[in-house]
Design an enzyme around this catalytic site. Structure first.
Site, mmCIF file in Angstrom:
data_model
loop_
_atom_site.group_PDB
_atom_site.id
_atom_site.type_symbol
_atom_site.label_atom_id
_atom_site.label_comp_id
_atom_site.label_asym_id
_atom_site.label_seq_id
_atom_site.Cartn_x
_atom_site.Cartn_y
_atom_site.Cartn_z
ATOM 1 N N LYS A 10 0.870 -1.175 0.000
ATOM 2 C CA LYS A 10 0.000 0.000 0.000
ATOM 3 C C LYS A 10 0.908 1.226 0.000
ATOM 4 C CE LYS A 10 -3.887 2.038 2.588
ATOM 5 N NZ LYS A 10 -4.758 1.910 3.770
ATOM 6 N N SER A 21 -9.765 2.056 2.879
ATOM 7 C CA SER A 21 -8.829 2.781 2.050
ATOM 8 C C SER A 21 -7.811 1.923 1.307
ATOM 9 C CB SER A 21 -8.080 3.784 2.918
ATOM 10 O OG SER A 21 -7.248 3.095 3.838
ATOM 11 N N SER A 42 -10.180 -0.298 6.983
ATOM 12 C CA SER A 42 -9.523 -0.090 5.692
ATOM 13 C C SER A 42 -8.824 -1.293 5.086
ATOM 14 C CB SER A 42 -8.514 1.055 5.801
ATOM 15 O OG SER A 42 -9.180 2.295 5.755
#
Lengths: 476, 95, 485
Positions: free
Chosen positions: C76, C151, C175
């Site tokens: 990420k 997210s 997330s």
């Protein structure tokens, strides 16, 4: 109306750790800009703080020295504001749970009276960087070397009533901090800084008036002058029926006046909240006792002991304990010579004068305690006279040889040989018949003149006691 | 709790955010909506509840006072929008 | 090969069926083919990935038996990586190259994984749909018109569409788990403090936690074996021994007490999701687990409390983005104030600004007690609810999200978006471990089963999830077969 001044002091000292409060960056003074500002210190995203235990130990030491409550659970908070020298956009400090709680210290005023002044709290926090305002093509430069240095902020109770008391408090704080060795506390270098809060109230009132704050005053003298100046300003306003605006003011030493900082910032709203990147610091009694065991003898205790053990006056003991180094110097000389009074006179007199003249600290003295001890020993064993000792002392300032070598090489050894002294005495008696007659007629004080003549003839080397005795014997 | 535009401007200033005149209305509405959601908290009495700042029931670890970092200024200042003579440059700081 | 799990790929490499270089090349090819439509990656590292693969192959030849050696992974874009941009999905950092590595990155590097690139995400991890990214929305591989969740949407979409074998994510309010649910993959949020936060760009410090997004609970266990552990650079990383999370995977669920919070099966939960979750729970029951209804009376307060705590911490965490030392600075600032305000307003997107404003407001003078302190008290109540529940059950299970992936652009109102995380947020407030695993479909879109464990009960959660994956194969379903990409 008669007014009473109320002063509160906030003192920041830079703790003398080797590395920063929350990172392993160095904290050396005077380093090239930003060479001690690493990834955490410049607040790169993703970096996190790790707490330097030495700062805690130093804060606890200070707390114990002022007999304060020690916070067994202290909590860091974020104080939020934007400023280019504050890389994270918040300062990590301790709001509700400081490491040091209520304590006090006792100051001695000029008239010899003592006052105990409360310390509200002392908390650990991080320093900000520095903005340099020289012109960099119309911009300011930011140096973050100082950012993240550990500070101890020491907050007094608003119970200081005169500028002199304020200075006495600061000096005492300074002495204690140096005794503890937790900071260099050099105001000129910013390792000790002082914010002064001043307000006035009608005498007899117990309600505090509106205060103003003067930030970062960098000498004891300016603290005193700034208070005088601000008190006058406030008095003028109040007596004209005006009111004081709570604000931050700047003290301008050149003009000896304070002026409003006129900050554009509406009202500060620091939005404190517990720092979630750090957990509570928890210590127990054992920890506190371990720190207590490392405390040096503190100035008040030392002064009392010096009076007691060495028979010094309060005043002399006060002078000799004004720094830990001087006290240690004195104590070494006093103990080794066995004559504390003489040691005290030399240390607070000639030595202090020599240091003052050359603007030196006692640790940098060209005459170390061992050599002063030797010098005093030579007076006591009558190798030299007290007067000659002054000459030897002066020579020692520029000559690192031993005391004996200096006495020898300059031929200052006291003459004690009775034959030589007898010859001197005879010469004096022969050369001064009038005075000899006066003495014989009962004018006792003439003996001083005659001894002086003999000493002059011997170039100061004769033992004055022996000369005196022999003169009396011969003039009987 | 409904916010007015002046309050939004005040917070925006504290947060050093610029909100254009055109956007203020919408931002104000959105934030008021969110505050209405948040205000559900008021439905429960928490008088005697101890606040929980952190999920970890741990205490702070200590670091030994050792210098572990070296000078990396050049590398770090490559990231800076503007620097000179080893300093980060910003528009004039007026004290 | 690219559709296989980490465990399978590791075995294939050990047996010599495939090399890391071949595997890496396959994933890179796949990324170059699919990323245009998915937008799952912000940065792809072709050259360094292949170089790492070569090193891994050599290392394996020399006897290195690390199970993750040579496995291609995506990080990420919230984890700092030297030599590769770290943008956090923001214009603020669109060009930022970190001079240091996150601890999680270092640990995977040491394990010999291959880093394929950095995945797209909601800006500063603030969002539940991946629509707040400065680099554009990520698309759900099961339906390109749908969001992947957020997210960590890029990571979830990349794993689902086989653009990587595994990915890292972070979870502040859901997330990892919500995008895992929307994309039909396995996403695990460890207990707070289990994985180091050093080098992970902070959103809300007391809630953020890194974890794996992958194709099975077993893979999550393998990744956790690398990620977990104390880090002296993170004061909030727990000083607790790290278990071998694979060791207990095969434990039976017979007698496992599963708590079913009645508050998670009320209005707002879509009928299809409820049906699938109930079925999943019956599967457990059939395998010998004991279902028990439990009460989490304050769970409805978790979203309100979260939207005080998280924005408050974020408002301070994001103050460092001021245009002075790195990141975006506006052109020709008039003065300092102008520099701050324009740099930050240009650098941050609307959602980030909104949360900074909320957080600033909640902490400001006069409101602290009513908002921040109140939220912390509710946080205590929520934690107490879980503590009570875990006296009676071993894990808690329910839906990860009230419904399946929604359409891109369908939710424009922030409050509606915030309620997306209604089942996951309490877990962050309490600091507990939680996993989302695939448990069915509704209209060809995946449904996630949420399993939560007690403090540091990662082994129990992973074990329960793995056992489910032994008797179901929802996790093996592939979007390509359903007409995605």
């Amino acid at each position: 109306m008669e007014w009473e001044t109320v002063i509160g002091l906030e003192v920041h000292v830079t703790l003398a750790t080797k590395s920063k409060l929350f990172s392993g960056s160095a904290v050396a003074f005077g380093a090239e800009p930003n060479t001690q500002a690493n990834i955490f210190d410049i607040a790169l995203p993703g970096t996190l703080p790790v707490f330097n235990e030495e700062a805690l130990r130093m804060a606890v030491k200070f707390g114990l020295a002022i007999d304060a409550e020690i916070g067994k659970r202290s909590v860091f908070d974020r104080k939020n504001y934007f400023y280019p020298d504050l890389p994270k956009g918040y300062q990590v400090t301790q709001l509700d749970f400081p490491t040091v709680g209520k304590g006090s210290l006792t100051v001695t005023l000029d008239d010899g009276s003592e006052r105990t002044i409360g310390v509200t709290r002392a908390h650990i926090e991080e320093n900000a960087g520095k903005s340099l305002h020289e012109d960099f093509s119309g911009m300011s430069g930011i140096d973050l070397n100082r950012a993240g240095e550990p500070l101890l902020e020491i907050v007094s109770e608003p119970e200081i009533y005169t500028a002199k008391e304020a200075v006495a408090y600061l000096k005492k704080l300074h002495t204690i901090i140096l005794y503890l060795g937790i900071s260099d506390a050099i105001m000129a270098q910013g390792s000790m800084r002082c914010d002064v809060n001043v307000s006035l109230r009608p005498k007899g009132s117990d309600v505090l008036g509106t205060r103003t704050e003067m930030k970062n005053i960098n000498s004891f003298k300016f603290v005193e002058k700034a208070i005088y100046s601000e008190v006058e300003r406030q008095k003028d306003i109040l007596e004209d029926g005006g009111s004081i605006t709570q604000e931050t003011r700047r003290y301008d030493a050149d003009r000896d006046e304070t002026s409003s900082m006129r900050s554009k910032e509406v009202a500060n709203d620091y939005r404190y909240f517990p720092e979630p990147d750090l957990l509570p610091i928890v210590i127990d009694d054992d920890y506190i006792e371990q720190v207590r065991a490392t405390l040096p003898e503190l100035p008040d205790a030392k002064r009392a002991r010096f009076c007691d053990q060495f028979g010094l006056s309060e005043y002399d003991a006060g002078v000799l304990t004004s720094t830990r180094e001087m006290a240690e110097y004195f104590e070494s000389v006093a103990t080794k010579t066995g004559d504390a009074k003489v040691a005290a006179n030399w240390v607070s007199g000639d030595l202090q004068a020599l240091l003052n003249k050359n603007n030196l600290n006692i640790t940098d003295s060209p005459i170390k305690a061992e050599r002063l001890t030797d010098l005093i020993s030579r007076i006591k064993d009558k190798t030299i006279s007290g007067k000659i000792a002054k000459t030897v002392f002066e020579a020692m300032a520029d000559d690192s040889s031993s005391v004996d070598e200096i006495i020898e090489s300059k031929g200052l050894k006291q003459v004690t040989d009775s034959g030589e002294i007898e010859k001197l005495v005879d010469d004096v008696i022969n050369n001064n018949p009038d005075q000899v007659q006066q003495f014989k007629d009962g004018k006792e004080q003439v003996i001083g003149f005659l001894v002086g003549q003999a000493m002059q003839l011997s170039k100061g080397k004769a033992n004055p006691g022996q000369v005196n005795q022999l003169l009396r014997d011969k003039m009987k | 709790m409904a916010l007015d535009k002046a309050e939004v401007e005040k917070i925006a200033h504290l947060a050093r955010l610029h909100i254009s005149e055109a956007d203020t209305e919408e931002v104000t509405t959105r934030i008021t909506d969110i505050l209405t959601l948040i205000d559900q908290m008021k439905t429960v009495d928490t008088e005697s509840v101890e606040p929980l700042a952190h999920p970890l029931d741990m205490v702070q670890r200590f670091r030994a006072d050792v210098v572990t970092e070296t000078n990396t200024r050049e590398q770090l200042q490559d990231l800076a929008p503007e620097s000179q003579d080893g300093l980060y440059l910003v528009p004039k700081v007026i004290e | 090969m690219i559709e296989k799990t980490v465990a399978e790929l590791s075995a294939a490499m050990t047996s010599g069926d495939i090399s890391s270089v071949e595997l890496t090349q396959s994933y890179l090819d796949r990324i170059h083919k699919a990323n245009d439509s998915l937008n799952a990656f912000i940065t792809v590292c072709d050259d360094t990935a292949l170089e790492q693969a070569r090193v891994a192959d050599k290392s394996r030849a020399q006897g290195n038996q690390n199970p993750l050696l040579g496995i291609p992974l995506a990080h990420k874009d919230i984890f700092c990586t030297t030599g590769i941009k770290t943008t956090c999905g923001s214009k603020m950092l669109h060009n930022f190259i970190s001079p240091y590595n996150a601890t999680v990155v270092d640990k995977f590097n040491q394990a010999g994984v291959v880093t394929l690139g950095k995945t797209n995400m909601d800006e500063f991890a603030m969002g539940s749909s991946n629509e707040t990214s400065f680099f554009g929305p990520v698309r759900n591989p099961w339906d390109l018109e749908k969001v992947p969740g957020g997210s960590s949407g890029g990571s979830a979409a990349a794993v689902a569409a086989d653009l990587c074998a595994m990915a890292t994510g972070t979870d502040t309010g859901g997330s990892i788990r919500q995008p895992a649910a929307f994309c039909g993959v396995t996403g695990f949020k460890p207990s707070y403090g289990r994985v180091s936060r050093w080098g992970m760009i902070a959103f809300a410090s007391s809630l953020d936690q890194a974890g794996p997004i992958c194709k099975s609970a077993e893979d999550a266990a393998l990744m956790m074996n690398v990620m977990a552990g104390i880090d002296l650079k993170d004061s909030t990383s727990a000083d607790r021994e790290v278990e071998d999370y694979t060791a207990t995977l095969s434990d039976s669920v017979k007698g496992l007490r599963i708590g079913i919070p009645k508050q998670h099966f009320t209005e707002g939960l879509s009928a299809d999701v409820e049906k699938s979750i109930r079925e999943a729970l019956r599967e457990y029951e059939a395998a010998g687990a004991i279902l028990k209804e439990i009460n989490l009376p304050n769970s409805h307060l978790s979203v309100p409390a979260y939207y005080v705590v998280a924005p408050a911490e974020a408002s301070a965490n994001l103050s460092r983005f001021d245009g002075v030392r790195y990141g975006h600075r506006c052109d020709n600032p008039l003065d300092l104030e102008d520099m701050y305000k324009r740099s930050r307003s240009e650098g941050f997107g609307d959602e980030v600004k909104r949360r900074i404003l909320i957080g600033t407001y909640a902490l400001s003078a006069g409101f602290y007690d009513a908002y921040y302190r109140k939220a912390q008290k509710i946080r205590r109540l929520i934690k107490n609810d879980f503590d009570e529940a875990f006296k009676e059950v071993d894990v808690i299970a329910g839906p990860t999200s009230p419904h399946t992936a929604f359409g891109i652009g369908a939710k424009t109102d922030p409050v509606t978006m915030y309620l997306e995380d209604i089942y996951t947020i309490a877990v962050n407030l309490a600091g507990l471990p939680g996993i989302s695993i695939p448990a069915g479909f509704s209209n060809d879109l995946p449904i996630g089963l949420h399993i939560v464990g007690p403090d540091f009960g990662e082994s129990k959660v992973l074990n329960a999830a793995h056992q489910f994956q032994l008797f179901t194969d929802w996790h093996k379903a592939k979007p390509a077969a359903k007409g995605g990409i």
